[in-house]
Design a protein around this motif. Structure first.
Motif, mmCIF file in Angstrom:
data_model
loop_
_atom_site.group_PDB
_atom_site.id
_atom_site.type_symbol
_atom_site.label_atom_id
_atom_site.label_comp_id
_atom_site.label_asym_id
_atom_site.label_seq_id
_atom_site.Cartn_x
_atom_site.Cartn_y
_atom_site.Cartn_z
ATOM 1 N N PRO A 160 46.856 39.700 39.153
ATOM 2 C CA PRO A 160 46.252 40.053 40.296
ATOM 3 C C PRO A 160 45.022 40.474 39.143
ATOM 4 C CG PRO A 160 47.627 41.318 39.893
ATOM 5 C CD PRO A 160 48.450 39.782 39.328
ATOM 6 N N TRP A 161 44.190 41.000 40.390
ATOM 7 C CA TRP A 161 42.965 41.742 39.547
ATOM 8 C C TRP A 161 42.402 43.085 39.450
ATOM 9 C CZ3 TRP A 161 41.852 44.979 43.612
ATOM 10 C CH2 TRP A 161 42.164 44.614 44.884
ATOM 11 N N ASN A 162 44.138 44.101 40.659
ATOM 12 C CA ASN A 162 43.762 45.998 40.484
ATOM 13 C C ASN A 162 44.503 46.372 39.334
ATOM 14 O OD1 ASN A 162 46.292 44.243 40.726
ATOM 15 N ND2 ASN A 162 47.144 46.245 41.913
ATOM 16 N N TYR A 163 45.578 44.879 38.380
ATOM 17 C CA TYR A 163 45.836 46.465 36.825
ATOM 18 C C TYR A 163 45.869 44.549 36.093
ATOM 19 C CZ TYR A 163 46.842 50.686 39.092
ATOM 20 O OH TYR A 163 47.383 51.878 39.218
ATOM 21 N N ILE A 184 48.509 32.109 31.022
ATOM 22 C CA ILE A 184 47.690 32.808 31.788
ATOM 23 C C ILE A 184 47.060 32.092 32.807
ATOM 24 C CG2 ILE A 184 47.146 35.208 31.689
ATOM 25 C CD1 ILE A 184 48.472 35.341 28.879
ATOM 26 N N LYS A 185 46.833 32.716 34.067
ATOM 27 C CA LYS A 185 45.513 32.612 34.964
ATOM 28 C C LYS A 185 45.335 33.917 35.612
ATOM 29 C CE LYS A 185 43.950 31.730 38.772
ATOM 30 N NZ LYS A 185 42.966 32.785 38.961
ATOM 31 N N PRO A 186 43.707 34.337 34.922
ATOM 32 C CA PRO A 186 44.117 36.122 35.230
ATOM 33 C C PRO A 186 43.718 35.373 36.476
ATOM 34 C CG PRO A 186 43.003 34.861 33.262
ATOM 35 C CD PRO A 186 43.567 34.259 34.093
ATOM 36 N N ALA A 187 42.617 36.939 37.277
ATOM 37 C CA ALA A 187 42.462 36.909 39.004
ATOM 38 C C ALA A 187 40.826 36.296 38.936
ATOM 39 C CB ALA A 187 42.208 38.224 39.965
ATOM 40 N N GLU A 188 40.266 35.815 39.207
ATOM 41 C CA GLU A 188 38.997 35.242 39.429
ATOM 42 C C GLU A 188 37.884 36.866 39.149
ATOM 43 O OE1 GLU A 188 40.850 33.899 41.320
ATOM 44 O OE2 GLU A 188 40.319 33.237 43.126
ATOM 45 N N GLN A 189 38.553 37.396 40.669
ATOM 46 C CA GLN A 189 37.335 38.676 40.062
ATOM 47 C C GLN A 189 37.435 39.372 38.763
ATOM 48 O OE1 GLN A 189 40.592 38.187 42.185
ATOM 49 N NE2 GLN A 189 39.262 37.985 43.713
ATOM 50 N N SER A 190 38.353 39.131 37.979
ATOM 51 C CA SER A 190 38.848 39.945 36.716
ATOM 52 C C SER A 190 38.925 39.162 35.614
ATOM 53 C CB SER A 190 39.353 41.143 36.638
ATOM 54 O OG SER A 190 40.785 41.071 37.235
ATOM 55 N N GLY A 218 41.812 30.831 42.189
ATOM 56 C CA GLY A 218 43.344 30.447 42.453
ATOM 57 C C GLY A 218 44.304 28.875 42.957
ATOM 58 N N GLU A 219 42.437 28.512 43.503
ATOM 59 C CA GLU A 219 43.313 27.392 44.538
ATOM 60 C C GLU A 219 43.191 26.747 43.564
ATOM 61 O OE1 GLU A 219 40.637 29.307 45.375
ATOM 62 O OE2 GLU A 219 41.511 30.280 47.180
ATOM 63 N N GLU A 220 41.763 26.565 42.412
ATOM 64 C CA GLU A 220 41.757 25.151 41.159
ATOM 65 C C GLU A 220 42.449 25.668 40.097
ATOM 66 O OE1 GLU A 220 37.283 25.131 41.993
ATOM 67 O OE2 GLU A 220 37.639 25.249 39.658
ATOM 68 N N GLY A 222 45.034 28.438 39.589
ATOM 69 C CA GLY A 222 46.322 28.994 40.365
ATOM 70 C C GLY A 222 47.278 27.632 40.645
ATOM 71 N N ALA A 223 46.913 26.532 41.530
ATOM 72 C CA ALA A 223 46.958 26.105 42.540
ATOM 73 C C ALA A 223 48.060 24.520 41.136
ATOM 74 C CB ALA A 223 47.124 24.735 43.076
ATOM 75 N N ALA A 224 46.797 24.572 39.969
ATOM 76 C CA ALA A 224 47.303 23.309 38.844
ATOM 77 C C ALA A 224 48.234 23.820 38.439
ATOM 78 C CB ALA A 224 46.171 23.531 37.849
ATOM 79 N N PHE A 236 54.621 35.450 39.259
ATOM 80 C CA PHE A 236 52.772 35.772 40.292
ATOM 81 C C PHE A 236 52.886 37.410 41.160
ATOM 82 C CE2 PHE A 236 50.742 36.616 44.532
ATOM 83 C CZ PHE A 236 49.847 35.603 44.055
ATOM 84 N N THR A 237 51.167 37.340 40.860
ATOM 85 C CA THR A 237 51.482 39.149 41.872
ATOM 86 C C THR A 237 50.272 39.039 43.133
ATOM 87 O OG1 THR A 237 52.622 40.511 39.858
ATOM 88 C CG2 THR A 237 51.428 41.972 41.042
ATOM 89 N N GLY A 238 50.892 39.682 44.067
ATOM 90 C CA GLY A 238 49.333 39.174 45.000
ATOM 91 C C GLY A 238 50.129 39.226 45.825
ATOM 92 N N GLU A 241 50.521 36.257 51.587
ATOM 93 C CA GLU A 241 49.985 34.831 51.661
ATOM 94 C C GLU A 241 49.622 34.275 50.763
ATOM 95 O OE1 GLU A 241 45.426 35.703 52.883
ATOM 96 O OE2 GLU A 241 45.397 33.806 53.757
ATOM 97 N N THR A 242 49.373 34.069 49.249
ATOM 98 C CA THR A 242 49.537 33.186 48.466
ATOM 99 C C THR A 242 50.376 33.331 47.672
ATOM 100 O OG1 THR A 242 46.715 33.965 47.961
ATOM 101 C CG2 THR A 242 48.205 32.758 46.172
ATOM 102 N N GLY A 243 51.527 34.376 47.607
ATOM 103 C CA GLY A 243 52.886 34.208 47.317
ATOM 104 C C GLY A 243 53.400 32.983 47.842
#
Ligand code: NAI
Ligand code: MG
Length: 488
Positions: A160-163, A184-190, A218-220, A222-224, A236-238, A241-243
């Motif tokens: 996720p993007w918070n940390y 690793i798939k970082p969050a798109e915001q960070s 995430g949808e591209e 992350g989902a792949a 996964f952390t987030g 809903e996405t979990g």
């Protein structure tokens, strides 16, 4: 006030690349996406927009690496490499903290603390690498039976993007200690600090393919990653809903998933509590990282006799917090994105309705015209059924409820689907331990907040997630137990 922050002007290289098999290269499609500085709302940098094709390449590299030198070195040598990685990250602390602050908005002092936390996490796991022991199983004189702990293989880390770097290290650290390889798939915001992490891996001599980073959506990407058949474990952390989506994808592939999905964490404050201490803790717990913390102290459950006094003191302390750009190192930075700004201010607007009262804050600080800034906010006189009492706001907003009896306090604490962290403030050890026993949460903190560290397991029950991270249980997520039996 800090002027516009442009990554290039600051000498921070814009990545535009993924990190696959030890090399920095563009996404196969050549696509990029923008990441924004939330304190200015300006574009900070371009990151590579990885998709399923890139995920395929990254997983293939990670799979090859499970059979390469990473497999053949001793666990002690693996530990030494992770120690080296920690040292390299520490040496780049200022650069990493600056990037994290620009990308996420958090005050520089918090980003520096995050980098120190990453170093501590890596060192903890590095030290454990050669202490992961199986067991002998007593089956009688005619059999010798024992277990081997084996690396799970290729593991996916959806962050996720918070940390951004903190959550990355929380799962990648133990995965490496266990001998796994990682995508690793970082969050798109960070997306930026993960690329610095990749550079540190190169500098520390981590073999190619052991750590791969695919930035993207995430949808591209992350989902792949979740769907990829060669990924043998997902962390996964987030959001809840996405979990659920990630868990459904993991179920299709019959792969284990560790999910950390946030909370609406109750803090019960009793009349005999040390209110001075509680104010200091809750101020940090509710407003640190602008409240964008899974374990924030966001739901205050206050005994009626101290309700007003506690909130007066908390509001007074909150009024002294400074809000501004992360590089200016105020107490609160902006929230991470326009989307989160809309979400949090939407909750605050709801909080003013249906009888609830905005006790403190609730707006944009007057001196800040641009940027996703929100004042520290306290909402009280709110019904437990109100949306702001029930849903994770993930912004600098504390909501206060009141109670008269312990039974009521417990019912309020347990009344939601969430169960990540809970807190109790009281001078009575019996009361504290009774509540610790009865509250449904993965962690209970007594007379303190954010108690823990890389040694202490953390995770949620109910909607807050599945599995535990940190500590030795956190390493078990990345090991398979193989049983070997020998008939004598
Ligand atoms: P999110 O749960 O959608 O994103 C978290 C990560 O999952 C990101 O890396 C994202 O790219 C990835 N992702 C998104 N969709 C995916 C998919 N279909 N398959 C695989 N990966 C996917 O969280 P979002 O939308 O950024 O934030 C929404 C809310 O989630 C926040 O307001 C907060 O309440 C909660 N949240 C909780 C966190 C925690 O620490 N537990 C961290 C971040 C958000
Ligand atoms: Mg999302």
């Amino acid at each position: 006030m800090t002027a516009t922050h442009d990554a290039a002007a600051l000498g921070i290289e814009t990545p535009r690349t993924l990190f696959i098999d030890g090399a920095f290269e563009a996404a196969a499609s050549g696509a990029t996406f923008e990441t924004v500085d939330p304190s200015t709302e300006n574009v900070l940098a371009q990151a590579a927009r990885g998709d399923a094709t890139d995920v395929d390449r990254a997983v293939a590299a990670a799979k090859r690496a499970t059979r390469g030198p990473w497999r053949d070195i001793t666990p002690a040598e693996r530990g030494r490499m992770i120690f080296r990685l920690a040292d390299v990250i520490l040496a780049h602390k200022e650069e990493i903290a600056r990037i994290e602050t620009l990308d996420v908005g958090k005050p520089l002092k918090e980003s520096r603390g995050d980098v120190e936390g990453v170093v501590a996490t890596l060192r903890y796991n590095a030290g454990a690498a050669d202490k992961l022991e199986g067991a002998t199983i007593p089956l009688g004189r005619s059999v010798i039976d024992f277990t081997l702990l084996e690396s799970a293989g290729v593991t996916a880390h959806i962050v996720p993007w918070n940390y951004p770097l903190g959550m990355l290290a929380r799962s990648v650290g133990p995965a490496l200690a266990a001998g796994c390889t990682t995508v690793i798939k970082p969050a798109e915001q960070s997306p930026l600090s993960a690329m610095l992490f990749a550079r540190c891996c190169v500098e520390a001599g981590i073999p190619p393919g052991v750590v791969n980073v695919v930035t993207g959506f995430g949808e591209e990407a992350g989902a792949a990653l979740v769907a990829h058949p060669d990924v043998r474990g997902i962390t996964f952390t987030g959001s809840v809903e996405t979990g659920r989506l990630v868990y459904a994808g993991a179920a299709r592939g019959l792969k284990p998933a560790v999910l950390e999905l946030g909370g609406k964490n109750p803090v019960i404050i009793l009349p005999d509590a040390d209110l001075d201490r509680a104010v200091v803790d809750i101020l940090d717990g509710a407003f640190g990282n602008s409240g964008q913390v899974c374990s924030s102290s966001s739901r205050l459950i206050l005994h009626r006799s101290i309700h007003d006094e506690f909130l007066d003191r908390l509001a007074e302390a909150a009024s002294r917090l400074t809000v501004g750009a992360g590089l200016d190192d105020c107490d609160l930075g902006p929230v991470v994105s326009a989307e989160q700004y809309g979400r949090v201010t939407g909750y605050i607007a709801e909080g003013g309705r249906n009888g609830a009262r905005l006790r403190h804050g609730g707006g944009r600080p007057k001196h800040l015209g641009r940027g996703y800034f929100i004042e520290p906010t306290i909402i009280d006189r709110v019904d437990p059924s109100h949306v702001v009492s029930r849903e994770e706001i993930f912004g600098p907003v504390a909501v206060a409820l009141s109670f008269d009896t312990m039974a009521e306090a417990t019912a309020l604490a347990n009344g939601l689907g969430y169960g990540l962290v809970a807190g109790v403030y009281t001078a009575d050890i019996g009361t504290a331990l009774t509540l610790a026993r009865d509250i449904e949460a993965g962690s209970v903190w007594i007379n303190g907040w954010f108690i823990g560290g890389q040694q202490a397991p953390t995770g949620g029950i109910k909607d807050s997630g599945i599995g535990r991270e940190r500590g030795l249980p956190g390493i078990m997520n990345y090991l398979q137990i193989k049983n070997v039996g020998i008939r004598l």
